[in-house]
Design a protein around this motif. Structure first.
Motif, PDB file in Angstrom:
ATOM      1  N   ALA A  59       0.233  -0.935   0.511  1.00 23.83           N
ATOM      2  CA  ALA A  59      -0.040   0.186  -0.614  1.00 23.83           C
ATOM      3  C   ALA A  59       1.120   0.499   0.061  1.00 23.83           C
ATOM      4  N   LYS A  60       2.131   1.217   0.762  1.00 27.31           N
ATOM      5  CA  LYS A  60       2.523   2.493   1.027  1.00 27.31           C
ATOM      6  C   LYS A  60       3.607   2.951  -0.766  1.00 27.31           C
ATOM      7  N   GLU A  61       4.141   1.440  -0.962  1.00 28.91           N
ATOM      8  CA  GLU A  61       4.410   1.433  -2.174  1.00 28.91           C
ATOM      9  C   GLU A  61       3.522   2.453  -3.049  1.00 28.91           C
ATOM     10  N   ALA A  62       2.292   1.411  -3.384  1.00 33.04           N
ATOM     11  CA  ALA A  62       1.546   2.276  -4.630  1.00 33.04           C
ATOM     12  C   ALA A  62       1.052   3.229  -4.365  1.00 33.04           C
ATOM     13  N   GLY A  63       1.081   4.259  -2.854  1.00 41.12           N
ATOM     14  CA  GLY A  63      -0.018   5.199  -2.307  1.00 41.12           C
ATOM     15  C   GLY A  63      -1.114   4.710  -2.044  1.00 41.12           C
ATOM     16  N   ASN A  64      -1.109   3.833  -1.515  1.00 43.13           N
ATOM     17  CA  ASN A  64      -2.651   3.533  -1.123  1.00 43.13           C
ATOM     18  C   ASN A  64      -2.935   3.977   1.043  1.00 43.13           C
ATOM     19  N   THR A  65      -3.613   4.585   1.271  1.00 37.22           N
ATOM     20  CA  THR A  65      -4.409   4.432   2.341  1.00 37.22           C
ATOM     21  C   THR A  65      -5.193   3.481   2.993  1.00 37.22           C
ATOM     22  N   ALA A  66      -4.450   3.122   4.174  1.00 32.72           N
ATOM     23  CA  ALA A  66      -5.554   2.226   4.868  1.00 32.72           C
ATOM     24  C   ALA A  66      -6.917   2.832   5.200  1.00 32.72           C
ATOM     25  N   PRO A  67      -8.189   1.936   4.365  1.00 35.36           N
ATOM     26  CA  PRO A  67      -9.318   2.248   4.710  1.00 35.36           C
ATOM     27  C   PRO A  67      -9.626   3.007   5.946  1.00 35.36           C
ATOM     28  N   MET A  68      -9.460   2.399   6.700  1.00 36.22           N
ATOM     29  CA  MET A  68      -9.780   2.764   8.427  1.00 36.22           C
ATOM     30  C   MET A  68      -9.029   4.027   9.189  1.00 36.22           C
ATOM     31  N   LEU A  69      -8.200   4.521   8.006  1.00 36.10           N
ATOM     32  CA  LEU A  69      -7.515   5.694   8.321  1.00 36.10           C
ATOM     33  C   LEU A  69      -8.215   6.661   7.747  1.00 36.10           C
ATOM     34  N   VAL A  70      -9.393   6.350   7.137  1.00 32.98           N
ATOM     35  CA  VAL A  70     -10.290   7.087   6.654  1.00 32.98           C
ATOM     36  C   VAL A  70     -11.964   7.446   7.156  1.00 32.98           C
ATOM     37  N   PRO A  71     -12.200   8.287   7.889  1.00 34.95           N
ATOM     38  CA  PRO A  71     -13.446   8.012   8.843  1.00 34.95           C
ATOM     39  C   PRO A  71     -14.700   7.714   7.986  1.00 34.95           C
ATOM     40  N   ASN A  72     -15.003   8.057   6.996  1.00 35.23           N
ATOM     41  CA  ASN A  72     -15.883   7.708   6.406  1.00 35.23           C
ATOM     42  C   ASN A  72     -15.939   6.099   6.390  1.00 35.23           C
ATOM     43  N   LYS A  73     -14.435   5.661   5.458  1.00 33.97           N
ATOM     44  CA  LYS A  73     -14.611   4.551   4.982  1.00 33.97           C
ATOM     45  C   LYS A  73     -14.819   3.690   6.019  1.00 33.97           C
ATOM     46  N   PHE A  75     -16.309   4.180   8.762  1.00 30.86           N
ATOM     47  CA  PHE A  75     -18.048   4.378   9.431  1.00 30.86           C
ATOM     48  C   PHE A  75     -18.240   3.385   8.515  1.00 30.86           C
ATOM     49  N   TYR A  76     -17.492   3.241   7.455  1.00 31.59           N
ATOM     50  CA  TYR A  76     -18.978   2.334   6.462  1.00 31.59           C
ATOM     51  C   TYR A  76     -18.393   1.243   6.572  1.00 31.59           C
ATOM     52  N   MET A  77     -17.096   0.425   6.797  1.00 35.16           N
ATOM     53  CA  MET A  77     -16.642  -1.126   6.717  1.00 35.16           C
ATOM     54  C   MET A  77     -17.123  -1.450   7.941  1.00 35.16           C
ATOM     55  N   GLY A  78     -17.108  -1.221   9.248  1.00 35.52           N
ATOM     56  CA  GLY A  78     -18.045  -1.306  10.416  1.00 35.52           C
ATOM     57  C   GLY A  78     -19.441  -2.077   9.958  1.00 35.52           C
ATOM     58  N   LYS A  79     -20.115  -1.278   8.848  1.00 33.12           N
ATOM     59  CA  LYS A  79     -21.677  -2.281   9.190  1.00 33.12           C
ATOM     60  C   LYS A  79     -21.274  -3.150   7.724  1.00 33.12           C
ATOM     61  N   ASP A  80     -20.465  -3.310   6.183  1.00 36.30           N
ATOM     62  CA  ASP A  80     -20.804  -3.463   5.311  1.00 36.30           C
ATOM     63  C   ASP A  80     -19.754  -4.636   5.892  1.00 36.30           C
TER      64      ASP A  80
END
Length: 237
Positions: A59-73, A75-80
């Motif tokens: 993720a770091k090399e690809a420039g990606n961010t962990a979903p759990m570090l994005v508040p809205n994501k 929140f969504y993941m907790g239900k999804d």
């Protein structure tokens, strides 16, 4: 008659599609994809290779961010995740402190455990992966602790001698290099997260990300999609 059987075997082997499954048990969505592929091994003409990798590095090399570090994501993941667990028939439960899992614990230790197992006793890689997912994403246990790794190893069928060898081999350079190699290979396929599924058809690799691309994967490899559980008499297509 023998010649005919040989020809059929050769034809079947020639038509087998290679699929590489790059995964990190750190990821709950990856557990869904893992179980689906395990179920389809006997239904699809595929040669499946399990390749644990380090999601944080990819993720770091690809420039990606962990979903759990994005508040809205987050929140969504907790239900999804709850909905997906029901759909995929996987006994996943939410961890109490996902931020600690992401920011503090990480997954390098359990991934080295998987790699060491694959190097020494590859027959345990599939059940061990499942056992570790159960520890973290069902029981909310700390899979960076030797006690938890050991319990998962014994659960998947290792005896005490085998377990001791695997735990010792986790620190070997061969294990560290193999984990790095899997991560590098995933990046060469332009992976950015887990799971990264690479299908080889006609000599060309195709990357599929996530646990929701199976209908498209089936289309591209010329196989039939029967829902998340192909043995279900009433499949969810």
């Amino acid at each position: 008659m023998m010649r005919l059987l040989q020809l059929r075997t050769m034809a079947s082997a020639a038509g087998t599609k290679k699929i590489e499954f790059f995964y990190d048990i750190f990821s709950p969505y990856t557990w869904f994809a893992f179980e689906v592929l395990m179920r389809y091994k006997k239904h699809w003409n595929i040669d499946l290779e399990l390749k644990p990798f380090l999601l944080a590095a990819v993720a770091k090399e690809a420039g990606n961010t962990a979903p759990m570090l994005v508040p809205n994501k987050a929140f969504y993941m907790g239900k999804d995740l709850v909905r997906c667990a029901k759909y995929f028939k996987v006994p996943l439960k939410m961890v109490e402190n996902p931020h600690e899992l992401v920011l503090v614990k990480g997954s390098i230790i359990p991934n080295r455990f998987l790699i060491a197992t694959d190097l020494l006793y590859p027959q345990y890689l599939e059940p061990l992966s499942r056992a570790l997912w159960m520890e973290v994403w069902n029981k909310d246990e700390d899979f960076t602790q030797i006690e938890i790794l050991s319990r998962a190893g014994l659960t998947c069928g290792m005896n005490q001698e085998e377990l001791s060898r695997v735990l010792e081999h986790m620190t070997h350079q061969e294990t560290k290099d193999r984990l790095k190699a899997h991560s590098k290979q995933a990046l060469e396929y332009r992976a950015f997260g887990s799971p990264s599924i690479v299908a080889h058809v006609g000599g060309k690799p195709m990357l599929f990300f996530g646990s929701d691309r199976f209908p498209v994967l089936a289309q591209e490899i010329g196989e039939k999609w029967l829902g998340p559980d192909p043995d279900d008499p009433e499949p969810k297509l």
